[in-house]
Write an enzyme that holds these catalytic residues in place. Structure first.
Site, PDB file in Angstrom:
ATOM      1  N   ARG A  42      35.766  59.446 -27.429  1.00 58.70           N
ATOM      2  CA  ARG A  42      34.678  60.295 -26.967  1.00 58.70           C
ATOM      3  C   ARG A  42      35.167  61.561 -26.261  1.00 58.70           C
ATOM      4  O   ARG A  42      34.769  62.669 -26.597  1.00 58.70           O
ATOM      5  CB  ARG A  42      33.792  59.506 -26.012  1.00 58.70           C
ATOM      6  CG  ARG A  42      32.609  60.264 -25.493  1.00 58.70           C
ATOM      7  CD  ARG A  42      31.780  59.320 -24.684  1.00 58.70           C
ATOM      8  NE  ARG A  42      31.829  58.034 -25.326  1.00 58.70           N
ATOM      9  CZ  ARG A  42      30.899  57.576 -26.148  1.00 58.70           C
ATOM     10  NH1 ARG A  42      29.849  58.295 -26.392  1.00 58.70           N
ATOM     11  NH2 ARG A  42      31.035  56.396 -26.708  1.00 58.70           N
ATOM     12  N   THR A  43      36.056  61.386 -25.300  1.00 54.58           N
ATOM     13  CA  THR A  43      36.533  62.545 -24.540  1.00 54.58           C
ATOM     14  C   THR A  43      37.293  63.495 -25.473  1.00 54.58           C
ATOM     15  O   THR A  43      37.180  64.710 -25.373  1.00 54.58           O
ATOM     16  CB  THR A  43      37.423  62.093 -23.372  1.00 54.58           C
ATOM     17  OG1 THR A  43      36.673  61.174 -22.584  1.00 54.58           O
ATOM     18  CG2 THR A  43      37.848  63.264 -22.508  1.00 54.58           C
ATOM     19  N   LYS A  64      57.915  55.533 -32.400  1.00 55.68           N
ATOM     20  CA  LYS A  64      59.322  55.455 -32.849  1.00 55.68           C
ATOM     21  C   LYS A  64      60.270  55.402 -31.661  1.00 55.68           C
ATOM     22  O   LYS A  64      61.477  55.416 -31.840  1.00 55.68           O
ATOM     23  CB  LYS A  64      59.671  56.692 -33.682  1.00 55.68           C
ATOM     24  CG  LYS A  64      58.881  56.853 -34.947  1.00 55.68           C
ATOM     25  CD  LYS A  64      59.427  58.064 -35.709  1.00 55.68           C
ATOM     26  CE  LYS A  64      58.548  58.407 -36.897  1.00 55.68           C
ATOM     27  NZ  LYS A  64      58.885  59.735 -37.426  1.00 55.68           N
ATOM     28  N   ARG A  95      45.466  62.051 -22.703  1.00 53.45           N
ATOM     29  CA  ARG A  95      44.990  60.787 -22.119  1.00 53.45           C
ATOM     30  C   ARG A  95      46.100  59.753 -22.267  1.00 53.45           C
ATOM     31  O   ARG A  95      46.725  59.660 -23.325  1.00 53.45           O
ATOM     32  CB  ARG A  95      43.743  60.310 -22.845  1.00 53.45           C
ATOM     33  CG  ARG A  95      43.413  58.882 -22.521  1.00 53.45           C
ATOM     34  CD  ARG A  95      42.055  58.504 -23.007  1.00 53.45           C
ATOM     35  NE  ARG A  95      41.031  59.143 -22.198  1.00 53.45           N
ATOM     36  CZ  ARG A  95      39.761  58.773 -22.200  1.00 53.45           C
ATOM     37  NH1 ARG A  95      39.362  57.800 -22.972  1.00 53.45           N
ATOM     38  NH2 ARG A  95      38.890  59.384 -21.443  1.00 53.45           N
ATOM     39  N   HIS A 144      40.025  60.934 -13.741  1.00 52.71           N
ATOM     40  CA  HIS A 144      39.414  61.454 -14.972  1.00 52.71           C
ATOM     41  C   HIS A 144      38.665  62.735 -14.593  1.00 52.71           C
ATOM     42  O   HIS A 144      37.438  62.766 -14.596  1.00 52.71           O
ATOM     43  CB  HIS A 144      38.482  60.391 -15.539  1.00 52.71           C
ATOM     44  CG  HIS A 144      38.063  60.624 -16.963  1.00 52.71           C
ATOM     45  ND1 HIS A 144      38.291  61.802 -17.642  1.00 52.71           N
ATOM     46  CD2 HIS A 144      37.417  59.808 -17.839  1.00 52.71           C
ATOM     47  CE1 HIS A 144      37.803  61.693 -18.855  1.00 52.71           C
ATOM     48  NE2 HIS A 144      37.274  60.503 -19.003  1.00 52.71           N
TER      49      HIS A 144
HETATM   50  C1  NCD Z   1      35.253  56.697 -19.508  1.00 52.17           C
HETATM   51  C2  NCD Z   1      36.747  56.588 -19.463  1.00 52.17           C
HETATM   52  O1  NCD Z   1      37.403  56.772 -20.485  1.00 52.17           O
HETATM   53  O2  NCD Z   1      37.256  56.327 -18.383  1.00 52.17           O
HETATM   54  N1  NCD Z   1      34.733  57.188 -20.699  1.00 52.17           N
HETATM   55  C3  NCD Z   1      34.805  58.475 -21.054  1.00 52.17           C
HETATM   56  O3  NCD Z   1      35.567  59.243 -20.558  1.00 52.17           O
HETATM   57  N2  NCD Z   1      33.938  58.875 -21.970  1.00 52.17           N
HETATM   58  C4  NCD Z   1      34.575  55.462 -19.094  1.00 52.17           C
HETATM   59  C5  NCD Z   1      34.853  54.223 -19.846  1.00 52.17           C
HETATM   60  O4  NCD Z   1      35.671  54.168 -20.770  1.00 52.17           O
HETATM   61  O5  NCD Z   1      34.201  53.218 -19.510  1.00 52.17           O
END
Ligand code: NCD
Length: 305
Positions: free
Chosen positions: A51-52, A80, A101, A129
């Site tokens: 999503r992010t 690797k 991430r 985050h």
């Molecule tokens: C969150 C995350 O990755 O920490 N989601 C996100 O950023 N869209 C929350 C989650 O994964 O529950």
């Protein structure tokens, strides 16, 4: 060159500016559509949720820029055995900005040391985050037209949920904020953040175990998913995962202008019967994430429109 590792790397004034730019982007998207022409964003996602990544990538595309990257460690050279430092040095040679991430807390700080271009922490383990927090602040701003004098309830997995850790750090800097932590004993909000961010500044908070006992007090209710991937033991996850489920019945005593938020993905924490309630902001919140990430990319690349 600036990096964004933690939301507190930005001052309150800078956050206000980002919100103002995001509002302008929402009002005048065409004005920004070529702002990042010929700029390249690399998204390095060593953890699967997409999503992010989609949000950051959409942000860059909507600014007219381009995107490269991967979304799972298994599809990168780290499978690797390549070190993070080497991966980052290589990608820093290709791209103008990196969003990353990683499941390990602090990994983006290491990356920022080697990148040579700005690095955005798009989530590190259970730690931070910051771009989600910008999303959350823009959403609260759009819902309430203020970021002060609010009672903010945070519910669910407050131990492993990095979004709530960053959000508390950010909101603790505004005046008149009260926090209500709603969690089972095993998933309580970390003591060290309470001591560093709240006790040290005399910010009021309380800790409760049910949402019913506080529902009528809340201006914002921020629901979170139980973070399955951070549990050591499947049985504990199964026991805790459905502790809180927000339903229309539980909302009966709530304020008429309550703002219901969730960073998504949702599992069972909010019944879909709540989705049509005008107080449900979580899908608008996800959309806001793209706009505030556009504002952030402009700032980090020092592009003025
Ligand atoms: C969150 C995350 O990755 O920490 N989601 C996100 O950023 N869209 C929350 C989650 O994964 O529950």
């Amino acid at each position: 060159m600036r990096n964004l590792m933690n939301i507190t790397d930005l001052t309150v004034e800078e956050i206000d500016e980002l919100i103002a730019v995001a509002e302008d982007i929402i009002a005048n998207p065409v004005k920004y559509q070529d702002a990042c022409n010929h700029k390249l964003l690399a998204t390095l996602f060593f953890e699967p949720p997409t999503r992010t990544r989609l949000s950051v990538e959409s942000a860059m595309h909507r600014l007219g820029g381009s995107v490269v990257g991967f979304s799972e460690a298994s599809s990168s050279s780290s499978a690797k055995g390549e070190s993070l430092a080497d991966t980052i040095k290589v990608v820093g040679g290709y791209a103008d900005i990196i969003a990353m991430r990683h499941p390990k807390e602090g990994a983006p700080v290491v990356a920022a040391r080697y990148a040579g271009v700005p690095v955005i922490n798009a989530g590190d383990g259970a730690h931070n985050h910051p771009t989600q927090t910008l999303t959350d602040l823009l959403t609260i701003w759009r819902a309430k037209k203020r970021l002060n004098n609010l009672t903010v309830g945070l519910c669910g997995d407050l131990k492993f949920g990095r979004t709530v850790h960053s959000l508390v750090g950010a909101m603790a800097r505004y005046t008149g904020i009260k926090f209500v932590f709603i969690a089972p004993e095993e998933l309580k909000f970390p003591r060290y953040i309470i001591e560093d961010e709240l006790d040290s500044r005399g910010i009021p908070y309380k800790e409760v175990s049910t949402m019913e006992e506080v529902m009528e007090e809340l201006d914002v209710l921020y629901m979170t998913r139980v973070q399955k991937e951070r549990f050591f033991n499947e049985a504990d996850y199964i026991r805790l995962k459905d502790t809180y489920i927000l339903t229309p019945e539980k909302l009966v005593p709530a304020k008429e202008d309550l703002t219901i938020m969730h960073p998504l993905p949702r599992v069972n924490e909010i019944s879909t019967a709540v989705d049509d309630d005008p107080r449900a902001w979580y899908f608008r919140q996800a959309k806001n994430g793209m706009f505030i990430r556009m504002a952030l990319i402009l700032k980090m690349l020092e592009v003025t429109v």
